[in-house]
Scaffold this active site. Structure first.
Site, PDB file in Angstrom:
ATOM      1  N   GLY A  49       5.231  64.551  61.133  1.00 19.36           N
ATOM      2  CA  GLY A  49       5.008  65.220  59.848  1.00 19.36           C
ATOM      3  C   GLY A  49       5.834  66.488  59.700  1.00 19.36           C
ATOM      4  O   GLY A  49       6.126  66.907  58.575  1.00 19.36           O
ATOM      5  N   ALA A  77       1.847  66.129  62.339  1.00 21.30           N
ATOM      6  CA  ALA A  77       0.480  66.170  61.808  1.00 21.30           C
ATOM      7  C   ALA A  77      -0.438  66.421  62.998  1.00 21.30           C
ATOM      8  O   ALA A  77      -0.094  66.088  64.140  1.00 21.30           O
ATOM      9  CB  ALA A  77       0.151  64.838  61.158  1.00 21.30           C
ATOM     10  N   GLU A  99       9.117  65.264  58.545  1.00 17.11           N
ATOM     11  CA  GLU A  99       8.909  64.798  57.169  1.00 17.11           C
ATOM     12  C   GLU A  99       8.822  65.978  56.191  1.00 17.11           C
ATOM     13  O   GLU A  99       9.285  65.897  55.057  1.00 17.11           O
ATOM     14  CB  GLU A  99       7.655  63.924  57.099  1.00 17.11           C
ATOM     15  CG  GLU A  99       7.868  62.581  57.796  1.00 17.11           C
ATOM     16  CD  GLU A  99       6.588  61.769  57.907  1.00 17.11           C
ATOM     17  OE1 GLU A  99       5.627  62.270  58.518  1.00 17.11           O
ATOM     18  OE2 GLU A  99       6.554  60.642  57.375  1.00 17.11           O
ATOM     19  N   GLU A 145       6.089  58.749  65.696  1.00 17.32           N
ATOM     20  CA  GLU A 145       4.796  58.138  65.353  1.00 17.32           C
ATOM     21  C   GLU A 145       4.563  56.785  66.004  1.00 17.32           C
ATOM     22  O   GLU A 145       3.423  56.455  66.363  1.00 17.32           O
ATOM     23  CB  GLU A 145       4.669  57.976  63.826  1.00 17.32           C
ATOM     24  CG  GLU A 145       4.401  59.270  63.068  1.00 17.32           C
ATOM     25  CD  GLU A 145       5.661  60.013  62.648  1.00 17.32           C
ATOM     26  OE1 GLU A 145       6.740  59.724  63.190  1.00 17.32           O
ATOM     27  OE2 GLU A 145       5.554  60.879  61.764  1.00 17.32           O
TER      28      GLU A 145
HETATM   29  N1  COA Z   1      -1.139  67.705  66.897  1.00 19.28           N
HETATM   30  C1  COA Z   1      -2.069  68.459  67.488  1.00 19.28           C
HETATM   31  N2  COA Z   1      -1.816  69.344  68.458  1.00 19.28           N
HETATM   32  C2  COA Z   1      -0.532  69.494  68.847  1.00 19.28           C
HETATM   33  C3  COA Z   1       0.511  68.745  68.277  1.00 19.28           C
HETATM   34  C4  COA Z   1       0.173  67.815  67.261  1.00 19.28           C
HETATM   35  N3  COA Z   1       1.107  67.083  66.633  1.00 19.28           N
HETATM   36  N4  COA Z   1       1.672  69.092  68.878  1.00 19.28           N
HETATM   37  C5  COA Z   1       1.357  70.033  69.773  1.00 19.28           C
HETATM   38  N5  COA Z   1       0.033  70.275  69.768  1.00 19.28           N
HETATM   39  C6  COA Z   1      -0.718  71.231  70.616  1.00 19.28           C
HETATM   40  C7  COA Z   1      -0.935  70.710  72.011  1.00 19.28           C
HETATM   41  O1  COA Z   1      -2.040  69.838  72.043  1.00 19.28           O
HETATM   42  C8  COA Z   1      -1.156  71.995  72.763  1.00 19.28           C
HETATM   43  O2  COA Z   1      -2.472  72.426  72.518  1.00 19.28           O
HETATM   44  P1  COA Z   1      -3.370  73.045  73.754  1.00 19.28           P
HETATM   45  O3  COA Z   1      -2.595  74.225  74.218  1.00 19.28           O
HETATM   46  O4  COA Z   1      -4.663  73.401  73.088  1.00 19.28           O
HETATM   47  O5  COA Z   1      -3.462  71.956  74.757  1.00 19.28           O
HETATM   48  C9  COA Z   1      -0.224  72.972  72.074  1.00 19.28           C
HETATM   49  O6  COA Z   1       0.049  72.419  70.782  1.00 19.28           O
HETATM   50  C10 COA Z   1       1.099  73.177  72.790  1.00 19.28           C
HETATM   51  O7  COA Z   1       1.709  71.901  72.953  1.00 19.28           O
HETATM   52  P2  COA Z   1       2.178  71.300  74.379  1.00 19.28           P
HETATM   53  O8  COA Z   1       2.158  69.825  74.282  1.00 19.28           O
HETATM   54  O9  COA Z   1       1.391  71.931  75.462  1.00 19.28           O
HETATM   55  O10 COA Z   1       3.667  71.866  74.434  1.00 19.28           O
HETATM   56  P3  COA Z   1       4.880  71.210  75.236  1.00 19.28           P
HETATM   57  O11 COA Z   1       5.965  72.221  75.199  1.00 19.28           O
HETATM   58  O12 COA Z   1       4.437  70.730  76.573  1.00 19.28           O
HETATM   59  O13 COA Z   1       5.336  69.917  74.401  1.00 19.28           O
HETATM   60  C11 COA Z   1       5.858  68.699  72.381  1.00 19.28           C
HETATM   61  C12 COA Z   1       5.871  70.064  73.111  1.00 19.28           C
HETATM   62  C13 COA Z   1       6.288  68.947  70.966  1.00 19.28           C
HETATM   63  C14 COA Z   1       6.859  67.758  73.056  1.00 19.28           C
HETATM   64  C15 COA Z   1       4.431  68.089  72.451  1.00 19.28           C
HETATM   65  O14 COA Z   1       3.508  69.077  72.004  1.00 19.28           O
HETATM   66  C16 COA Z   1       4.238  66.872  71.592  1.00 19.28           C
HETATM   67  O15 COA Z   1       4.698  65.808  71.976  1.00 19.28           O
HETATM   68  N6  COA Z   1       3.534  66.988  70.445  1.00 19.28           N
HETATM   69  C17 COA Z   1       3.201  65.898  69.588  1.00 19.28           C
HETATM   70  C18 COA Z   1       4.422  65.437  68.839  1.00 19.28           C
HETATM   71  C19 COA Z   1       4.089  64.250  67.952  1.00 19.28           C
HETATM   72  O16 COA Z   1       3.838  63.152  68.422  1.00 19.28           O
HETATM   73  N7  COA Z   1       4.109  64.485  66.653  1.00 19.28           N
HETATM   74  C20 COA Z   1       3.877  63.459  65.697  1.00 19.28           C
HETATM   75  C21 COA Z   1       2.468  63.488  65.218  1.00 19.28           C
HETATM   76  S1  COA Z   1       2.238  62.302  63.942  1.00 19.28           S
END
Ligand code: COA
Length: 257
Positions: A112, A66, A115, A135
């Site tokens: 999400g 999400a 999910e 989460e």
């Molecule tokens: N919500 C909002 N933005 C998200 C996102 C999320 N769940 N997951 C990734 N993004 C965005 C990042 O903020 C980034 O945006 P920016 O370029 O404007 O800064 C872009 O997507 C690329 O992600 P980034 O984190 O730079 O890539 P990465 O390869 O370094 O890491 C992940 C990949 C998946 C490990 C990392 O993005 C992450 O941990 N995301 C969140 C996962 C999460 O907790 N999901 C559960 C949400 S309830």
């Protein structure tokens, strides 16, 4: 229908749906959720579609969760409303679709995103896929059905461990746990989904719809899945596809559904 964050392509009775926010790793913001709910409502009724494949745009992510930026400031009431609305209008709706939905997990499927894949009927993944429910690392719990559907699929112990550690599984582990049914190279993922869809489409769409409902009924509160199966088994006999399937077998030919 006006869609800015989803791609839809219909071909040979398969609807290919891609979540298309690759720069944000296809994170589910308000618009994506609204568009997904609307699209699945339409596809459920679309007679030209027999199987739906859901995937993410780009090579990195199915859906990375999400959109955290949208709910970071939410109150408890707003959080509850977010979860309720999402479950009812998107995740349950996908799970209740009367034709099979295949999740083709092409990268990160987190929170999400996982999910969403759990709401689909079948999951396949590419070797680079990473799946988890992180989460609790954000101080919240899965709110789009993850605490229910993950234990149903891989067992309570494994699901609990994943949820409370928030760690990611790779595709091999996901295969071993039964979360996904196939792992293939990323470049072969959509072709594998198409082959799976073709296999499904050899069979009676009515019987498939009845089977999906019967299976789901076993996980519903207050519903006797065995009784549901008896009724749906019986209902198949009055459908023309049953006549076609049995006549084809007896006539030593391939059924034409
Ligand atoms: N919500 C909002 N933005 C998200 C996102 C999320 N769940 N997951 C990734 N993004 C965005 C990042 O903020 C980034 O945006 P920016 O370029 O404007 O800064 C872009 O997507 C690329 O992600 P980034 O984190 O730079 O890539 P990465 O390869 O370094 O890491 C992940 C990949 C998946 C490990 C990392 O993005 C992450 O941990 N995301 C969140 C996962 C999460 O907790 N999901 C559960 C949400 S309830």
């Amino acid at each position: 229908m006006n869609r800015s964050h989803l791609l839809l392509e219909k071909q040979d009775k398969i609807a290919w749906v891609s979540i298309n926010r690759p720069k944000k790793l296809n994170a589910l913001n308000r618009e994506v959720l609204q568009e997904l709910g609307d699209l699945f409502l339409t596809l459920n009724e679309d007679q030209s579609v027999r199987v739906i494949v859901l995937t993410g745009s780009g090579e990195k992510a199915f859906v990375a969760g999400a959109d955290i930026s949208e709910f970071a400031e939410f109150s408890a009431i707003e959080g509850e409303a977010l979860s309720r609305k999402g479950q009812q209008t998107v995740f349950d709706q996908i799970a209740n679709t009367n034709k099979p939905v295949i999740a083709a997990i092409n990268g990160f499927a987190l929170g999400g995103g996982l999910e969403l894949a759990l709401s689909c009927h079948v999951r396949i993944a590419s070797t680079n896929a990473k799946m988890g429910l992180p989460e609790t690392s954000l101080g919240v719990i899965p709110g789009y059905g993850g605490t229910q559907r993950l234990p149903q699929l891989i067992g309570r112990g494994r699901a609990t461990e994943l949820i409370i550690t928030g760690r990611m599984m790779n595709a091999e582990e996901a295969l071993q746990t039964g979360l996904i049914t196939q792992v293939v190279a990323q470049e072969d993922l959509l072709a594998t989904a198409a082959t799976l869809a073709q296999k499904i489409m050899n069979n009676s769409p009515n019987a498939i719809a009845q089977a999906l409902k019967a299976i789901a009924s076993g996980y519903q509160d207050g519903v006797d899945g065995y009784r549901e199966e008896i009724q749906r088994f019986g209902a198949c006999f009055s459908h023309p596809e049953f006549k076609e399937g049995t006549q084809a077998f007896l006539g030593k030919r391939k059924a034409n559904f």
